[in-house]
Every structure is written in C-alpha cells, then in structure tokens.
Design an enzyme around this catalytic site. Structure first.
Site, PDB file in Angstrom:
ATOM      1  CE  LYS A  79       8.095 -54.121  98.683  1.00  0.00           C
ATOM      2  NZ  LYS A  79       7.159 -53.188  98.031  1.00  0.00           N
ATOM      3  CG  ASP A 113       6.513 -58.327  97.991  1.00  0.00           C
ATOM      4  OD1 ASP A 113       6.599 -58.308  96.747  1.00  0.00           O
ATOM      5  OD2 ASP A 113       5.917 -57.440  98.640  1.00  0.00           O
TER       6      ASP A 113
END
EC number: 2.7.1.148
Length: 280
Positions: free
Chosen positions: A8, A133
């Site tokens: 990401k 995350d």
C-alpha cells in the site's frame, strides 16, 4: 492455497490526536499498488513453520505472518499445523505495509481453508490485534482509515494510476517515527476531504499536487536522501511525489508511461529497490 498480498501507499496521512495509551489518532487515505508478495499456506500435522525467499526476513514469532497464524489457530481452536511460504517482493521496514499485508493474507487464507468463514469485518477486528495496518490490508483497494487505522471506509477505486516507487537502502522504525512526531508543531494538515472528492472525480493532477504526509516532518529531517529522491522523481516529470507511511519509501505519480519508464531507469542507476507499477 496462495494469494497475492499487495503493498500500500498513503495518498494522505494526517495525525489528529493521541490516545492515552500513546497511539496516535490518524486520518489517512490508503491505496493498494500492483507490487505484491505471494503468500502460500498449507496444512501440516502440527506447529507453525514459515519459509521466506529473503534471508533477512525472520521466520519465527517475530514475523507478523507467523503471529497471524498463531492468533487464528488460538482464536478458532485449530488443531492442524500450518506451513507458510512467503515469496517476498515488497521491501521491509519501508512504509508499504509489507508485514501487515502478509499477515492479512494468512488470515484470509486460513478463514477459507478451515471453513471458519467469519465476515470481513470480524477478520479485520482480529487483524487489529496484530497491527493497525492489518485491517486495511484485509479490506484493500482505496480507503479512508481512521482511529489508529482500524476504522476503514471504502472509497471509489482510484485504479490504473502509474507510479514509480523508490526505497532508499535502509529501513525505518514506525514506532520511532511516531515517538518523535510532535503534533503541536503542525501548521498545515492534509486536505483529506478534498482529496476524497477528487479521487471520486479521478483527478490525478489534484491528488498529486495536494497529497500530504505529516510523518515527513520527522523522517525527512532525519534522512536528507528522502528529500533528494522526491526531487529526483519530480525532475523526471512526476505530477507529484511523497513519502509513504513512516518511510523511507518515496513514490511519484506519472501521467505518461514513457516518462515513468525513464524515471525508473534513472533511479535504478542509484537505488536497488525501484519499481514501476500502478494503483489497483
């Protein structure tokens, strides 16, 4: 059973407060990119075994994917052993969620493999025990993440945007960066709501000109090379460049594959971890 575990980037990262337990309250836009590890999970008679193609990656309880398997086994009383193989392509300690995405992949595979079939929301709650995350990595795509990162709201997909990703030859500790972050010194915050509305309009120019990461305040001060890489990417014709997460990885958006290719080649002369990829 194997799946791709995607890296990401942050299109924005805002820090809006701090909890009593020391965790920072965040408001950030996360985006998957087409850079991935391949995570394979198989049943074995007992225990947890982990193998990785990169020798510097720990294969014991220090590894988040190992922790994910252990947590899933304990939570759902799984008697079977687990073998995990990680083909690592995402740089580590880079601000790209490399460890979190592998952990998310293990949870997703085990959920199917053992027919537990909990909802994505339940799996995300479990993932939060491993790291902030991990819930996003279970969900993926384009998303607004709030709280410490666990409140994930899907946004309109921001796919097929070309980017060059460069990681300098060192890692950064997320914990240390947040520890050094001083919210009282922040003057300008990211325009998160405007960024969201321009993601909906597919406006890459606005995104590139207005993306902002408050953690640059810490990491850029410590490592001048990050500012240098940002400048080098911009000189190559990027629409804009920014550090991802706590760093040190830098990415730049391009509206032209030829420019991106030239930038990739130029960066590759100086840095090892360079990628040309797209948002997904």
């Amino acid at each position: 059973m194997d799946i791709k575990a995607y890296a990401k980037i942050n299109i924005s990262l805002d820090v809006i407060g701090k909890r009593d337990d020391g965790y920072h309250l965040l408001k950030m836009i996360m985006q998957n990119i087409d850079l991935y590890d391949i995570v394979q999970v198989e049943k074995i008679p007992n225990g947890i075994k982990l193998k990785c193609n990169k020798p510097y990656v720990p294969t014991d309880e220090r590894n988040l994917a190992y922790k994910a398997a252990k947590l899933f086994k304990e939570t759902y009383n799984i008697k079977s052993g687990i073998y995990i193989n990680i083909e690592k392509n995402i740089p580590v300690s880079a601000g790209l969620a490399g460890g979190s995405t592998d952990a998310a992949a293990v949870l997703k595979i085990m959920n199917k493999m053992f027919n537990i079939n909990v909802t994505q929301s339940e799996l995300m709650n479990l993932g939060l025990k491993l790291g902030a995350d991990v819930p996003y990595c279970i969900c993926g795509g384009t998303a607004l993440c709030e709280g410490i990162g666990e409140k994930v709201t899907k946004l309109k997909p921001f796919r097929d945007k070309i980017l060059v990703v460069v990681k300098p030859p060192f890692g950064v500790s997320t914990k240390e960066v947040y520890k050094a972050f001083d919210l009282s010194k922040v003057i300008f915050h990211p325009k998160t709501n405007e960024l969201i509305s321009n993601i909906e309009k597919n406006n890459i120019e606005f995104i590139s000109n207005n993306m902002k990461n408050l953690l640059e305040n810490v990491t850029l001060g410590r490592y001048k090379i990050i500012s240098t890489i940002k400048e080098e990417i911009n000189i190559c014709g990027a629409l804009g460049s920014m550090m991802s997460g706590s760093g040190p990885t830098v990415f730049g958006f391009f509206d032209d594959m030829l420019k991106a290719q030239k930038c990739y080649e130029k960066m590759k002369e100086k840095y090892v971890d360079v990628f040309i990829t797209r948002t997904i």
